[in-house]
Design an enzyme around this catalytic site. Structure first.
Site, PDB file in Angstrom:
ATOM      1  N   CYS A 126       0.760  -1.325   0.017  1.00  0.00           N
ATOM      2  CA  CYS A 126      -0.207  -0.145   0.021  1.00  0.00           C
ATOM      3  C   CYS A 126       0.650   1.118  -0.107  1.00  0.00           C
ATOM      4  CB  CYS A 126      -0.844  -0.034   1.278  1.00  0.00           C
ATOM      5  SG  CYS A 126      -2.075  -1.449   1.437  1.00  0.00           S
TER       6      CYS A 126
ATOM      7  N   CYS B 119       0.324   2.430   6.676  1.00  0.00           N
ATOM      8  CA  CYS B 119       0.857   1.058   6.908  1.00  0.00           C
ATOM      9  C   CYS B 119       0.740   0.391   5.618  1.00  0.00           C
ATOM     10  CB  CYS B 119      -0.126   0.315   7.763  1.00  0.00           C
ATOM     11  SG  CYS B 119      -2.030   0.341   7.418  1.00  0.00           S
TER      12      CYS B 119
END
Length: 472
Positions: free
Chosen positions: A131, A452
Site C-alpha cells: 500500500c 501502513c
C-alpha cells in the site's frame, strides 16, 4: 502484538482524545499563531513537489472494468503533463508503483510511459511495496535527484482490481512447460494423457500474508481488539471519512482529481464513486466481515477494492525556477519502518511517526496537517491509541514515553481511503497531494503523511508548504 499484549491494553484502558468519538465539528484554523522557521534541506538540492494528479478512484468492477492497468496509468501520466505544462521530453526518469502485477506489462512504468507518449529515451522502472508503493516510487525519485543522477522525475502508482491475474496451478504449469520441451508428438501426447482433474483448479491470488497466512481483515480485527477499539468508534470514524470526503468534493477542494473520458463509457468520469454518506443506524446493522460473529471490521468501516492511478512531478527547486514552475511543497524527509507481521501487521504509522518526528526535530504541535492512510477504521484508531500509550512506547518503541494524542481536527479533513478509495499503489501520491493542498487552504506549514502496508511495513514523510504554492 501477541494476545497477551492485547489483554494488557484492554486491562489498562488507553485514554486519549480518540476515545471520545469522531463525529465532531471540524474547525480548521486559517491563521497560524506565529510564523515558524522551515526545516533545513538535507540533500543540498531542495527537492520540491511540483504537482500531482490522480484519476477518479472507482470501486472495482465499475466504469474502468474493461481497461488494463497501463491504460489507467497512461491517463495519470497524460494528466500531470497537461496540468503542469511540462513538456514530456524534459522528464528524465519515471518510477511507478503497482502491487497486483499484470503479467503482460510487467514493467508497467515503461509501458504506461510509452502509451502516454513520453520519449522512448526516458527510462522507467516499477516498484512494489504494497500500500505504500507510490511512496516508494516518490522516495526513489528523491534519492535519484539527491544523488545528482537526474533533475526531473515523474513518480506515481496504479492499481487495477477489476481484472487480477489468475494462473493455472503449478501442476498444470509444470506439465505445459514439459509439453513445450517435448521433441516428438508421441512424447507430447503421453504428457497430455497424464492430466488429472485437480490440474484444472486455478491458482488464485492470495488475500493472505505469505509469512503468516492471515488475511489483512483478520489482522485489523485482531489489532482493534488488542487496543480495545470498539465497533462504534470504527463506524463513527468511517462516517466521518465519508462525510468529509463528500464535503471536500462539493467544495471543489479535490483539485488533484482529473476528470477522464474512458473508451467504451458514455460519460466523463469526474468523481470518486465509493463515497457514501450513511447513518450510524445503517452502519450498525452490518455484520462482521472477517471474524464472526464477534469481530468489529465490516464492509463499511474497511476500505474497498479500488481501481485508480496517480502521478506527480518532482525536481530541484532550482530546476523549477529555471522552467518557470511553481512548486506545491518541499519534500523534506522520509522514513520506512517494519515490524513482525505475525505479531501485528498494521502498526506502521505508530512506528514511523515518532521516528520521523525525532529525525526532523519536530513534535506533534508543529504539524499542521496529518494525512494517515485509512486501511480500516480500526487500524487508524488503534494506531492513534498506540501513539498515545506510554506502555506501547516503552515496550515496543524503546521510548521513555508516548508520542501523544494527535489533534483529530488536523487529521484527514478531506476524507481518506475508507471513502475516497484505496487503489493500493496509487494512494501514496494522493496522500501527499492532499497534504500539500491542505497546507495551502488551511494556512499551514508542515504536514506528515504516514501509512501502513502489508508485510508489517510503513512509511512517514514530512512535507513543507512552498511559498509559491496555490491550492489549484
Amino acid at each position: 502484538m501477541a494476545l497477551q499484549a492485547g489483554k494488557h491494553f484492554l486491562k489498562h484502558s488507553i485514554t486519549s482524545g480518540v476515545n471520545q468519538g469522531f463525529i465532531r465539528p471540524i474547525s480548521v484554523s486559517h491563521q497560524r499563531n506565529a510564523p515558524r522557521k522551515g526545516l533545513p534541506d538535507k540533500t543540498g538540492k531542495n527537492i520540491v513537489l511540483i504537482d500531482g494528479v490522480r484519476t477518479p478512484f472507482l470501486m472495482s468492477g465499475t466504469d474502468y472494468s474493461k481497461l488494463m492497468p497501463h491504460d489507467l496509468a497512461r491517463h495519470a501520466l497524460l494528466g500531470i503533463a497537461k496540468k503542469t505544462g511540462l513538456p514530456k521530453e524534459l522528464v528524465d526518469y519515471i518510477v511507478y508503483g503497482t502491487v497486483i502485477q499484470e503479467v503482460k506489462t510487467s514493467n508497467i512504468a515503461r509501458e504506461a510511459a510509452l502509451a502516454a507518449g513520453y520519449s522512448n529515451k526516458t527510462p522507467a522502472h516499477t516498484v512494489t511495496m504494497a500500500c505504500i508503493s507510490s511512496n516508494a516510487a516518490l522516495t526513489t525519485g528523491i534519492g535519484l535527484i539527491s544523488a545528482g543522477v537526474y533533475d526531473v522525475i515523474v513518480a506515481g502508482g496504479v492499481e487495477f482490481m477489476s481484472d487480477v491475474p489468475i494462473r493455472l496451478n503449478r501442476k498444470m504449469r509444470s506439465l505445459l512447460l514439459r509439453v513445450n520441451k517435448a521433441k516428438t508428438l508421441a512424447q507430447r501426447l503421453q504428457l497430455m494423457l497424464s492430466i488429472r482433474p485437480n490440474f484444472f483448479v486455478p491458482d488464485l491470488p492470495s488475500v493472505a500474508e505469505f509469512s503468516s497466512g492471515e488475511t489483512m481483515g483478520h489482522s485489523a480485527d485482531r489489532l482493534a481488539a488488542s487496543f480495545g477499539t470498539t465497533r462504534k468508534e470504527q463506524d463513527d470514524f468511517a462516517l466521518r471519512s465519508h462525510t468529509l470526503a463528500h464535503q471536500a468534493h462539493d467544495k471543489g477542494y479535490l483539485t488533484d482529481l482529473m476528470p477522464i473520458k474512458v473508451q467504451g463509457v458514455d460519460k466523463t468520469i469526474d468523481k470518486d464513486n465509493g463515497i457514501r454518506v450513511s447513518s450510524p443506524e445503517q452502519l450498525a446493522k452490518l455484520k462482521p466481515a472477517f471474524i464472526k460473529p464477534h469481530g468489529t471490521i465490516t464492509a463499511a468501516n474497511a476500505s474497498f477494492l479500488t481501481d485508480g492511478a496517480s502521478a506527480a512531478i518532482i525536481m530541484t527547486e532550482a530546476k523549477a525556477k529555471e522552467l518557470g514552475l511553481k512548486p506545491k511543497a518541499y519534500l523534506r524527509d522520509f522514513t520506512f519502518v517494519s515490524q513482525d507481521p505475525i505479531d501485528q501487521l498494521l502498526l506502521g504509522p505508530a512506528y514511523a511517526t515518532p521516528k520521523i518526528l525525532d529525525k526532523t526535530g519536530l513534535s506533534l504541535p508543529d504539524i499542521d496537517v496529518w494525512e494517515i492512510h485509512e486501511a480500516f477504521a480500526g487500524q487508524i484508531i488503534s494506531n492513534l491509541k498506540a501513539m498515545d500509550s506510554d506502555w506501547f512506547a516503552q515496550n515496543y518503541m524503546n521510548r521513555k514515553g508516548k508520542v501523544g494524542a494527535l489533534d483529530i481536527n488536523k487529521l484527514n479533513t478531506w476524507g481518506g481511503s475508507l471513502s475516497i478509495g484505496h487503489p493500493f499503489a496509487a494512494t501514496g501520491i494522493r496522500l501527499c497531494m492532499h497534504t500539500a493542498n491542505r497546507l495551502v487552504r488551511e494556512d499551514g506549514q508542515l504536514g506528515v503523511v504516514t501509512a501502513c502496508a502489508a508485510g508489517g511495513q510503513g512509511v512517514a514523510m514530512v512535507i513543507e508548504r512552498h511559498p509559491d504554492a496555490s491550492p489549484n
